[in-house]
Design an enzyme around this catalytic site. Structure first.
Site, PDB file in Angstrom:
ATOM      1  N   ASP A  35       0.856  -1.050   0.089  1.00  8.04           N
ATOM      2  CA  ASP A  35      -0.005  -0.099  -0.005  1.00  8.04           C
ATOM      3  C   ASP A  35       0.879   1.268   0.052  1.00  8.04           C
ATOM      4  OD1 ASP A  35      -2.467   1.489   0.417  1.00  8.04           O
ATOM      5  OD2 ASP A  35      -1.810   1.777   2.427  1.00  8.04           O
ATOM      6  N   ASP A  85      -0.194   5.165   0.607  1.00  7.78           N
ATOM      7  CA  ASP A  85      -0.471   6.247   1.574  1.00  7.78           C
ATOM      8  C   ASP A  85      -0.469   5.763   2.998  1.00  7.78           C
ATOM      9  OD1 ASP A  85      -0.564   8.456  -0.060  1.00  7.78           O
ATOM     10  OD2 ASP A  85      -2.483   7.781  -0.772  1.00  7.78           O
ATOM     11  N   LYS A 101     -10.431  -0.576  -2.490  1.00 13.88           N
ATOM     12  CA  LYS A 101     -10.432  -1.179  -1.203  1.00 13.88           C
ATOM     13  C   LYS A 101     -11.755  -0.770  -0.484  1.00 13.88           C
ATOM     14  CE  LYS A 101      -5.308  -1.115  -1.188  1.00 13.88           C
ATOM     15  NZ  LYS A 101      -4.352  -0.493  -0.756  1.00 13.88           N
ATOM     16  N   ASP A 161      -1.912  -0.258   6.018  1.00 11.04           N
ATOM     17  CA  ASP A 161      -2.009   0.598   7.324  1.00 11.04           C
ATOM     18  C   ASP A 161      -3.233   0.587   7.919  1.00 11.04           C
ATOM     19  OD1 ASP A 161      -2.739   3.570   6.600  1.00 11.04           O
ATOM     20  OD2 ASP A 161      -2.404   2.421   5.019  1.00 11.04           O
TER      21      ASP A 161
END
Length: 224
Positions: A13, A15, A147, A172
Protein backbone atom coordinates in the site's frame (compact mmCIF):
# COMPACT_ATOMS: atom_id res chain seq x y z
CA UNK A 1 10.73 -22.36 15.07
CA UNK A 2 8.48 -20.16 12.97
CA UNK A 3 7.22 -21.69 9.74
CA UNK A 4 8.77 -20.41 6.53
CA UNK A 5 6.53 -18.57 4.10
CA UNK A 6 6.42 -19.25 0.38
CA UNK A 7 6.46 -15.72 -1.01
CA UNK A 8 6.42 -14.83 -4.70
CA UNK A 9 5.70 -11.08 -4.39
CA UNK A 10 5.30 -8.26 -1.89
CA UNK A 11 2.39 -5.88 -2.48
CA UNK A 12 2.69 -2.49 -0.82
CA UNK A 13 0.00 0.00 0.00
CA UNK A 14 1.17 3.58 -0.52
CA UNK A 15 -0.50 6.26 1.64
CA UNK A 16 0.12 5.67 5.33
CA UNK A 17 2.24 2.59 4.63
CA UNK A 18 5.23 3.80 2.61
CA UNK A 19 4.41 7.51 2.59
CA UNK A 20 3.46 9.60 5.60
CA UNK A 21 0.48 11.10 3.78
CA UNK A 22 -2.59 10.00 5.75
CA UNK A 23 -2.12 12.76 8.34
CA UNK A 24 -1.77 15.28 5.50
CA UNK A 25 -5.08 14.11 4.01
CA UNK A 26 -6.78 13.91 7.39
CA UNK A 27 -5.70 17.39 8.52
CA UNK A 28 -6.56 18.85 5.10
CA UNK A 29 -10.09 17.43 5.13
CA UNK A 30 -10.75 18.55 8.69
CA UNK A 31 -9.50 22.05 7.82
CA UNK A 32 -11.59 22.15 4.63
CA UNK A 33 -14.76 21.14 6.45
CA UNK A 34 -14.09 23.70 9.17
CA UNK A 35 -13.53 26.48 6.61
CA UNK A 36 -16.86 25.60 5.00
CA UNK A 37 -18.67 25.79 8.34
CA UNK A 38 -18.73 22.13 9.40
CA UNK A 39 -17.31 21.53 12.88
CA UNK A 40 -19.49 18.97 14.70
CA UNK A 41 -18.21 15.36 14.71
CA UNK A 42 -15.75 16.20 11.93
CA UNK A 43 -12.76 14.39 13.45
CA UNK A 44 -14.66 11.13 13.99
CA UNK A 45 -16.13 11.26 10.49
CA UNK A 46 -12.72 11.85 8.90
CA UNK A 47 -11.21 9.00 10.90
CA UNK A 48 -13.82 6.65 9.45
CA UNK A 49 -12.61 7.52 5.93
CA UNK A 50 -8.97 6.53 6.42
CA UNK A 51 -7.97 4.01 3.77
CA UNK A 52 -11.06 4.49 1.59
CA UNK A 53 -11.05 5.69 -2.05
CA UNK A 54 -11.89 9.34 -2.71
CA UNK A 55 -15.29 8.69 -4.36
CA UNK A 56 -16.39 6.61 -1.36
CA UNK A 57 -15.35 9.42 1.00
CA UNK A 58 -17.31 11.94 -1.07
CA UNK A 59 -20.39 9.71 -0.89
CA UNK A 60 -19.98 9.44 2.88
CA UNK A 61 -19.83 13.22 3.19
CA UNK A 62 -23.01 13.64 1.15
CA UNK A 63 -24.79 10.96 3.16
CA UNK A 64 -23.71 12.56 6.44
CA UNK A 65 -24.42 16.21 5.63
CA UNK A 66 -27.24 15.94 3.11
CA UNK A 67 -27.91 16.82 -0.51
CA UNK A 68 -26.98 20.50 -0.03
CA UNK A 69 -23.41 19.64 1.03
CA UNK A 70 -21.04 21.95 -0.94
CA UNK A 71 -18.71 19.23 -2.23
CA UNK A 72 -16.96 21.44 -4.80
CA UNK A 73 -16.12 24.07 -2.18
CA UNK A 74 -14.86 21.49 0.30
CA UNK A 75 -12.75 19.78 -2.38
CA UNK A 76 -11.18 23.10 -3.36
CA UNK A 77 -10.36 23.97 0.25
CA UNK A 78 -8.97 20.45 0.76
CA UNK A 79 -6.67 20.72 -2.28
CA UNK A 80 -5.37 24.15 -1.23
CA UNK A 81 -4.55 22.93 2.28
CA UNK A 82 -3.02 19.66 1.02
CA UNK A 83 -0.83 21.41 -1.53
CA UNK A 84 0.48 23.83 1.09
CA UNK A 85 1.48 20.89 3.29
CA UNK A 86 3.12 19.02 0.42
CA UNK A 87 5.24 21.85 -0.99
CA UNK A 88 8.32 20.71 0.88
CA UNK A 89 7.91 17.10 -0.36
CA UNK A 90 6.50 13.98 1.19
CA UNK A 91 8.18 12.19 4.10
CA UNK A 92 8.60 8.43 4.05
CA UNK A 93 7.41 6.18 6.85
CA UNK A 94 10.12 4.72 9.06
CA UNK A 95 11.82 1.75 7.41
CA UNK A 96 10.56 2.41 3.87
CA UNK A 97 13.97 2.62 2.20
CA UNK A 98 15.42 -0.31 4.14
CA UNK A 99 12.49 -2.51 3.10
CA UNK A 100 12.61 -1.44 -0.55
CA UNK A 101 16.39 -1.91 -0.68
CA UNK A 102 16.08 -5.45 0.74
CA UNK A 103 13.31 -6.38 -1.71
CA UNK A 104 15.40 -5.11 -4.62
CA UNK A 105 18.51 -6.95 -3.41
CA UNK A 106 16.54 -10.19 -3.11
CA UNK A 107 15.02 -9.54 -6.57
CA UNK A 108 11.63 -10.08 -4.99
CA UNK A 109 8.79 -8.87 -7.28
CA UNK A 110 6.83 -6.03 -5.73
CA UNK A 111 4.05 -3.63 -6.63
CA UNK A 112 2.26 -0.59 -5.32
CA UNK A 113 -1.41 -1.37 -4.62
CA UNK A 114 -3.29 1.82 -3.75
CA UNK A 115 -6.84 3.12 -3.64
CA UNK A 116 -5.54 6.49 -4.83
CA UNK A 117 -5.94 7.57 -8.44
CA UNK A 118 -3.03 7.02 -10.80
CA UNK A 119 -2.45 10.76 -10.97
CA UNK A 120 -2.19 11.00 -7.17
CA UNK A 121 0.01 7.93 -6.95
CA UNK A 122 2.41 9.19 -9.59
CA UNK A 123 2.61 12.59 -7.90
CA UNK A 124 3.07 11.27 -4.37
CA UNK A 125 5.65 8.62 -5.23
CA UNK A 126 7.59 11.21 -7.24
CA UNK A 127 7.45 13.80 -4.44
CA UNK A 128 8.72 11.15 -2.03
CA UNK A 129 11.58 10.22 -4.39
CA UNK A 130 10.71 6.53 -4.84
CA UNK A 131 8.67 6.36 -8.07
CA UNK A 132 11.55 4.81 -10.07
CA UNK A 133 11.68 1.83 -7.70
CA UNK A 134 8.36 0.42 -8.97
CA UNK A 135 7.65 -1.15 -12.34
CA UNK A 136 4.17 -2.26 -11.30
CA UNK A 137 1.60 0.23 -10.02
CA UNK A 138 -2.05 -0.69 -9.40
CA UNK A 139 -4.41 2.20 -8.63
CA UNK A 140 -8.11 2.96 -8.34
CA UNK A 141 -8.10 3.70 -12.07
CA UNK A 142 -7.34 0.02 -12.79
CA UNK A 143 -10.41 -1.49 -11.10
CA UNK A 144 -14.15 -1.14 -10.78
CA UNK A 145 -14.03 -1.31 -6.96
CA UNK A 146 -11.37 0.00 -4.60
CA UNK A 147 -10.50 -1.30 -1.16
CA UNK A 148 -12.01 -2.96 0.89
CA UNK A 149 -12.95 -4.93 -2.24
CA UNK A 150 -10.13 -7.42 -3.08
CA UNK A 151 -10.05 -6.55 -6.79
CA UNK A 152 -6.88 -4.43 -6.55
CA UNK A 153 -4.92 -7.22 -4.88
CA UNK A 154 -6.25 -9.91 -7.20
CA UNK A 155 -5.32 -7.80 -10.22
CA UNK A 156 -1.85 -7.03 -8.79
CA UNK A 157 -1.12 -10.75 -8.33
CA UNK A 158 -2.33 -11.47 -11.86
CA UNK A 159 -0.19 -8.64 -13.25
CA UNK A 160 2.88 -10.15 -11.58
CA UNK A 161 1.93 -13.69 -12.64
CA UNK A 162 1.74 -15.07 -9.09
CA UNK A 163 -0.91 -16.62 -6.85
CA UNK A 164 -2.55 -14.26 -4.32
CA UNK A 165 -1.87 -16.85 -1.61
CA UNK A 166 1.88 -16.45 -2.18
CA UNK A 167 1.75 -12.64 -1.89
CA UNK A 168 2.54 -10.54 1.18
CA UNK A 169 0.49 -7.32 1.24
CA UNK A 170 1.56 -4.62 3.69
CA UNK A 171 -1.27 -2.33 4.77
CA UNK A 172 -1.89 0.44 7.31
CA UNK A 173 -5.69 0.61 7.43
CA UNK A 174 -8.58 -1.64 8.40
CA UNK A 175 -10.10 -1.27 4.94
CA UNK A 176 -6.82 -2.21 3.27
CA UNK A 177 -6.40 -5.29 5.45
CA UNK A 178 -9.95 -6.36 4.56
CA UNK A 179 -9.10 -6.14 0.85
CA UNK A 180 -5.84 -8.07 1.14
CA UNK A 181 -7.35 -10.78 3.34
CA UNK A 182 -10.32 -11.22 1.01
CA UNK A 183 -7.84 -11.80 -1.83
CA UNK A 184 -6.41 -14.73 0.14
CA UNK A 185 -2.98 -13.20 0.76
CA UNK A 186 -0.69 -13.35 3.82
CA UNK A 187 -1.50 -9.93 5.22
CA UNK A 188 0.72 -7.72 7.38
CA UNK A 189 -0.44 -4.50 9.00
CA UNK A 190 1.52 -1.49 10.20
CA UNK A 191 -1.21 0.75 11.68
CA UNK A 192 -1.07 4.46 10.92
CA UNK A 193 -3.97 6.80 11.73
CA UNK A 194 -6.50 4.19 12.86
CA UNK A 195 -5.74 1.28 15.21
CA UNK A 196 -6.72 -2.20 14.07
CA UNK A 197 -10.08 -3.54 15.18
CA UNK A 198 -10.30 -7.03 16.66
CA UNK A 199 -11.74 -8.20 13.35
CA UNK A 200 -8.79 -6.71 11.49
CA UNK A 201 -6.23 -8.33 13.82
CA UNK A 202 -7.82 -11.71 13.13
CA UNK A 203 -7.22 -11.18 9.39
CA UNK A 204 -3.51 -10.40 9.79
CA UNK A 205 -0.54 -12.75 9.91
CA UNK A 206 1.04 -10.02 12.06
CA UNK A 207 0.42 -6.46 13.23
CA UNK A 208 3.78 -4.68 13.43
CA UNK A 209 5.03 -1.31 14.70
CA UNK A 210 6.88 -0.16 11.57
CA UNK A 211 8.40 -1.27 8.26
CA UNK A 212 11.68 -2.19 9.94
CA UNK A 213 9.72 -4.86 11.83
CA UNK A 214 8.14 -5.96 8.52
CA UNK A 215 11.61 -6.43 7.04
CA UNK A 216 12.77 -8.41 10.08
CA UNK A 217 9.72 -10.70 9.90
CA UNK A 218 10.17 -11.32 6.16
CA UNK A 219 13.78 -12.27 6.79
CA UNK A 220 12.79 -14.51 9.72
CA UNK A 221 10.20 -16.34 7.61
CA UNK A 222 12.61 -16.83 4.69
CA UNK A 223 10.80 -14.46 2.35
CA UNK A 224 14.02 -12.50 1.69
Amino acid sequence: MNARWTVDAVLLDMDGTLLDTEKVYFDSLVAALNVCGYTDDVVALCHSMVGLPGPVCEAMLRDHYGAAFPLADVNQAFLEHRDRMMRSGLPLKSGTLALLDALALAERPMAIVTSSSRRSAERNLTLAGIRARFDTLLTLDDVAQGKPDPELYLKAAARLGVRPASCIPVEDSNHGVAAAHAAGAITLMVPDMAPPTDETRAKCAAVLPDLNAVLALLQERGAL
